[in-house]
Enzyme design. Structure first.
Site, PDB file in Angstrom:
ATOM      1  N   GLU A 288       0.833  -1.211   0.000  1.00 54.47           N
ATOM      2  CA  GLU A 288       0.000   0.000   0.000  1.00 54.47           C
ATOM      3  C   GLU A 288       0.861   1.250   0.000  1.00 54.47           C
ATOM      4  O   GLU A 288       0.800   2.066   0.930  1.00 54.47           O
ATOM      5  CB  GLU A 288      -0.873   0.029   1.256  1.00 54.47           C
ATOM      6  CG  GLU A 288      -1.861  -1.095   1.402  1.00 54.47           C
ATOM      7  CD  GLU A 288      -2.598  -1.039   2.738  1.00 54.47           C
ATOM      8  OE1 GLU A 288      -2.225  -0.231   3.626  1.00 54.47           O
ATOM      9  OE2 GLU A 288      -3.545  -1.821   2.906  1.00 54.47           O
ATOM     10  N   PRO A 289       1.680   1.446  -1.025  1.00 51.13           N
ATOM     11  CA  PRO A 289       2.560   2.616  -1.009  1.00 51.13           C
ATOM     12  C   PRO A 289       1.791   3.899  -1.318  1.00 51.13           C
ATOM     13  O   PRO A 289       0.904   3.900  -2.172  1.00 51.13           O
ATOM     14  CB  PRO A 289       3.537   2.315  -2.162  1.00 51.13           C
ATOM     15  CG  PRO A 289       2.708   1.518  -3.118  1.00 51.13           C
ATOM     16  CD  PRO A 289       1.781   0.678  -2.269  1.00 51.13           C
ATOM     17  N   GLY A 290       2.107   4.951  -0.610  1.00 49.77           N
ATOM     18  CA  GLY A 290       1.551   6.261  -0.939  1.00 49.77           C
ATOM     19  C   GLY A 290       2.690   7.171  -1.375  1.00 49.77           C
ATOM     20  O   GLY A 290       2.909   7.438  -2.552  1.00 49.77           O
ATOM     21  N   ARG A 328       3.036  20.073   5.596  1.00 49.04           N
ATOM     22  CA  ARG A 328       3.986  19.121   6.184  1.00 49.04           C
ATOM     23  C   ARG A 328       5.059  19.778   7.066  1.00 49.04           C
ATOM     24  O   ARG A 328       5.334  19.266   8.156  1.00 49.04           O
ATOM     25  CB  ARG A 328       4.626  18.246   5.102  1.00 49.04           C
ATOM     26  CG  ARG A 328       3.599  17.464   4.275  1.00 49.04           C
ATOM     27  CD  ARG A 328       4.217  16.346   3.450  1.00 49.04           C
ATOM     28  NE  ARG A 328       4.750  15.316   4.302  1.00 49.04           N
ATOM     29  CZ  ARG A 328       6.029  15.133   4.528  1.00 49.04           C
ATOM     30  NH1 ARG A 328       6.919  15.894   3.919  1.00 49.04           N
ATOM     31  NH2 ARG A 328       6.430  14.198   5.343  1.00 49.04           N
ATOM     32  N   TYR A 332       4.851  18.394  10.767  1.00 48.21           N
ATOM     33  CA  TYR A 332       5.831  17.345  11.121  1.00 48.21           C
ATOM     34  C   TYR A 332       7.269  17.837  11.040  1.00 48.21           C
ATOM     35  O   TYR A 332       8.181  17.005  10.925  1.00 48.21           O
ATOM     36  CB  TYR A 332       5.727  16.154  10.153  1.00 48.21           C
ATOM     37  CG  TYR A 332       4.348  15.734   9.737  1.00 48.21           C
ATOM     38  CD1 TYR A 332       3.490  15.107  10.637  1.00 48.21           C
ATOM     39  CD2 TYR A 332       3.908  15.939   8.442  1.00 48.21           C
ATOM     40  CE1 TYR A 332       2.230  14.712  10.235  1.00 48.21           C
ATOM     41  CE2 TYR A 332       2.646  15.542   8.035  1.00 48.21           C
ATOM     42  CZ  TYR A 332       1.812  14.934   8.942  1.00 48.21           C
ATOM     43  OH  TYR A 332       0.563  14.531   8.541  1.00 48.21           O
ATOM     44  N   CYS A 358      -1.206  34.230   8.967  1.00 47.93           N
ATOM     45  CA  CYS A 358      -0.988  34.901  10.251  1.00 47.93           C
ATOM     46  C   CYS A 358      -0.813  33.872  11.365  1.00 47.93           C
ATOM     47  O   CYS A 358      -1.680  33.712  12.233  1.00 47.93           O
ATOM     48  CB  CYS A 358      -2.167  35.807  10.546  1.00 47.93           C
ATOM     49  SG  CYS A 358      -2.364  37.011   9.252  1.00 47.93           S
ATOM     50  N   TYR A 387       0.873  13.871   0.240  1.00 46.55           N
ATOM     51  CA  TYR A 387       0.477  14.595   1.449  1.00 46.55           C
ATOM     52  C   TYR A 387       0.703  16.098   1.279  1.00 46.55           C
ATOM     53  O   TYR A 387       1.066  16.789   2.232  1.00 46.55           O
ATOM     54  CB  TYR A 387       1.207  14.039   2.686  1.00 46.55           C
ATOM     55  CG  TYR A 387       1.052  12.538   2.821  1.00 46.55           C
ATOM     56  CD1 TYR A 387      -0.183  11.990   3.123  1.00 46.55           C
ATOM     57  CD2 TYR A 387       2.118  11.672   2.593  1.00 46.55           C
ATOM     58  CE1 TYR A 387      -0.349  10.607   3.209  1.00 46.55           C
ATOM     59  CE2 TYR A 387       1.967  10.296   2.682  1.00 46.55           C
ATOM     60  CZ  TYR A 387       0.730   9.768   2.983  1.00 46.55           C
ATOM     61  OH  TYR A 387       0.568   8.419   3.075  1.00 46.55           O
TER      62      TYR A 387
HETATM   63  N1  LLP Z   1      -1.626   2.123   4.417  1.00 44.25           N
HETATM   64  C1  LLP Z   1      -2.180   2.648   5.534  1.00 44.25           C
HETATM   65  C2  LLP Z   1      -3.113   1.837   6.300  1.00 44.25           C
HETATM   66  C3  LLP Z   1      -1.823   3.946   5.943  1.00 44.25           C
HETATM   67  O1  LLP Z   1      -2.355   4.449   7.047  1.00 44.25           O
HETATM   68  C4  LLP Z   1      -0.901   4.702   5.179  1.00 44.25           C
HETATM   69  C5  LLP Z   1      -0.504   6.055   5.583  1.00 44.25           C
HETATM   70  C6  LLP Z   1      -0.375   4.123   4.009  1.00 44.25           C
HETATM   71  C7  LLP Z   1      -0.757   2.825   3.667  1.00 44.25           C
HETATM   72  C8  LLP Z   1       0.592   4.841   3.122  1.00 44.25           C
HETATM   73  O2  LLP Z   1       1.778   5.150   3.777  1.00 44.25           O
HETATM   74  P1  LLP Z   1       3.028   5.717   2.945  1.00 44.25           P
HETATM   75  O3  LLP Z   1       3.450   4.655   1.972  1.00 44.25           O
HETATM   76  O4  LLP Z   1       2.572   6.930   2.223  1.00 44.25           O
HETATM   77  O5  LLP Z   1       4.032   6.023   3.963  1.00 44.25           O
HETATM   78  N2  LLP Z   1       0.634  12.902   6.360  1.00 44.25           N
HETATM   79  C9  LLP Z   1       1.869  12.244   6.728  1.00 44.25           C
HETATM   80  C10 LLP Z   1       1.830  10.772   6.400  1.00 44.25           C
HETATM   81  C11 LLP Z   1       0.673  10.047   7.019  1.00 44.25           C
HETATM   82  C12 LLP Z   1       0.582   8.593   6.611  1.00 44.25           C
HETATM   83  C13 LLP Z   1      -0.678   7.967   7.102  1.00 44.25           C
HETATM   84  N3  LLP Z   1      -0.880   6.612   6.672  1.00 44.25           N
HETATM   85  C14 LLP Z   1       3.027  12.951   6.056  1.00 44.25           C
HETATM   86  O6  LLP Z   1       2.803  13.923   5.339  1.00 44.25           O
HETATM   87  O7  LLP Z   1       4.178  12.580   6.265  1.00 44.25           O
END
Ligand code: LLP
Length: 433
Positions: A288-290, A328, A332, A358, A387
């Site tokens: 599940e890559p984002g 971001r 973070y 502001c 993100y």
């Molecule tokens: N699967 C699940 C169940 C998740 O909760 C997430 C991300 C992913 C996959 C994808 O994760 P990735 O491959 O993108 O790391 N807003 C934060 C990141 C929050 C991630 C939440 N869950 C940021 O900007 O760093």
């Protein structure tokens, strides 16, 4: 790697000059590269295909939360990518972008009854159950949908995975860790076994596997390997008592080189590690890559409003993008490289990069060394494809910024900038005012 490079001194998105895009759509604007999305998906798909025995006909499901733009999703869907979703809205986006329902995973700690019913009726591939109470609700909803089903509108029994919390947290920041024992996500490993067994007794759900996701922007393989091994152990335990486990959803989380680091695990090494851990289990894996697919496929294009020089020497580069557009750094302490689109000649200087909001957290970075900058100059925040736009808000009544997708020499506005009228028209005034 990405496809934002200089041609004759000016930064381009693939074949399109960012200066021309800024003139055409204004700033701030998110700009995405099709070639980068395609390349990243291809690297992961090839790496996965290299281990057919261990990973099976694996699913790559893009985490829609990272970038839910319909054209970005459609680009990935055409390559065969599925979708990891966490709300009805995300499921609807994935379906609209052309992701088949049988490639959509529905995760999330707080799915409402309506969302669970929607997912069952849409026929998603798998619902990742995150708690005992959610399992009970899902069984109830599935059973009542079946009672109401008609011959012409049959309801399939939902296939589920139990999301295990393996008590290994990891990630680039405490606020993006999800697998720690105190995090709200998933079922503790010692409860997951009983829950799986209970689900197996219900005619209204079909447990098919286990899932985990321990955090995001993870830059070493060790914590991921510990989590995957926990899934392996649990698979063997469940099978030992006669239960069927045919899928393992390994979540996302692999980090990307925001700082240009070269020591991050490669996609191949990550997948090879997963294949090693799953070897011999005969399961279908899911990834599940984002961030991995989208982060470096996008930039946030912005223009310098003015340069404020203080008597003490501090220099603020005041940009037309604010924390509402790119959250971001404020959320973070995240690092995004800032690149002048057409750097000027001259000695580099230190700048604090700030937005117009502001709030004192509206600071993207302190003391960045940049070529001399002037009002009107264009800059690009790199690594903003994941993100970025999805976390934006209209704080300070600033319209959400447009999104542009580039493909070679062509480009399209794939989300328009709302007009001020659009924004104001959404708020009917109460009739007693
Ligand atoms: N699967 C699940 C169940 C998740 O909760 C997430 C991300 C992913 C996959 C994808 O994760 P990735 O491959 O993108 O790391 N807003 C934060 C990141 C929050 C991630 C939440 N869950 C940021 O900007 O760093």
């Amino acid at each position: 790697m990405h496809h934002f490079d200089r041609i004759n001194g000016a930064l381009h998105a693939e074949g399109v000059p960012l200066e021309a895009l800024a003139d055409a759509v204004g700033t701030p604007a998110y700009v995405y590269s099709t070639a980068t999305l395609t390349r990243h998906y291809g690297l992961l798909a090839d790496a996965v295909a290299a281990h057919p025995a261990a990973l099976g006909p694996a699913l790559i499901a893009f985490a829609v939360k990272a970038n839910s733009n319909l054209s970005v999703l459609a680009t990935l869907a055409r390559l065969g990518c599925g979708a990891d979703t966490v709300s009805e809205g995300e499921i609807r986006r994935a379906l609209k972008a052309g992701v088949p329902a049988n490639r959509i995973v529905f995760s999330g700690v707080g799915k409402t009854d309506a969302e669970l019913a929607f997912a069952i009726e849409a026929g998603v591939r798998q619902i990742n159950v995150e708690s005992a109470i959610e399992l009970d609700r899902l069984i109830e909803i599935s059973s009542s949908l079946k009672q109401r089903a008609t011959a012409s509108r049959a309801i399939a029994t939902p296939e589920i995975a139990i999301r295990v919390n393996p008590a290994v947290g990891a990630g680039g920041h405490a606020k993006i860790t999800t697998g720690g024992a105190t995090d709200k996500f998933g079922v503790p490993a010692d409860e997951a076994h009983a829950l799986y067994a209970r689900a197996s007794l219900s005619p209204h759900v079909t447990p098919v596997g286990l899932a985990c996701h321990i955090g995001s922007q993870i830059t070493t393989l060790e914590p991921l390997e510990v989590a995957f091994r926990a899934l392996r152990t649990m698979t063997l335990e469940l099978r030992a008592v006669g239960l069927t486990v045919s899928r393992l959803d390994l979540g996302g989380g692999l980090g990307v080189p925001y700082h240009g680091q070269s020591d991050l695990p490669s996609i191949e090494a990550y997948v090879a590690m997963a294949a090693r851990v799953l070897d011999g289990l005969d399961v279908e894996a899911a990834f599940e890559p984002g961030r991995l697919l989208a982060a470096n496929a996008g930039v946030l294009l912005s223009r310098v409003i003015q340069v404020n020089e203080r008597g003490d020497g501090r220099r603020f580069l005041v940009l037309d993008a604010g924390m509402n557009d790119l959250m971001r750094p404020a959320l973070y302490d995240a690092f995004h490289d800032l690149v002048p689109v057409r750097p000027r000649e001259g000695e580099p200087r230190l700048y604090d990069l700030v937005g117009p909001i502001c709030e004192s957290t509206d600071v993207f970075a302190r003391d960045r060394l940049l070529p001399p900058m002037q009002a009107g100059d264009l800059v690009a925040f790199m690594g903003a494809g994941a993100y970025g736009a999805v976390l934006a808000s209209e704080y300070n009544s600033r319209p959400l910024v447009p999104e542009v997708l580039v493909d070679g020499d062509r480009w399209a506005v794939v989300r328009t900038r709302p007009s001020y009228e659009d924004m104001l028209d959404r708020e009917p005034t109460a009739d007693w005012l």
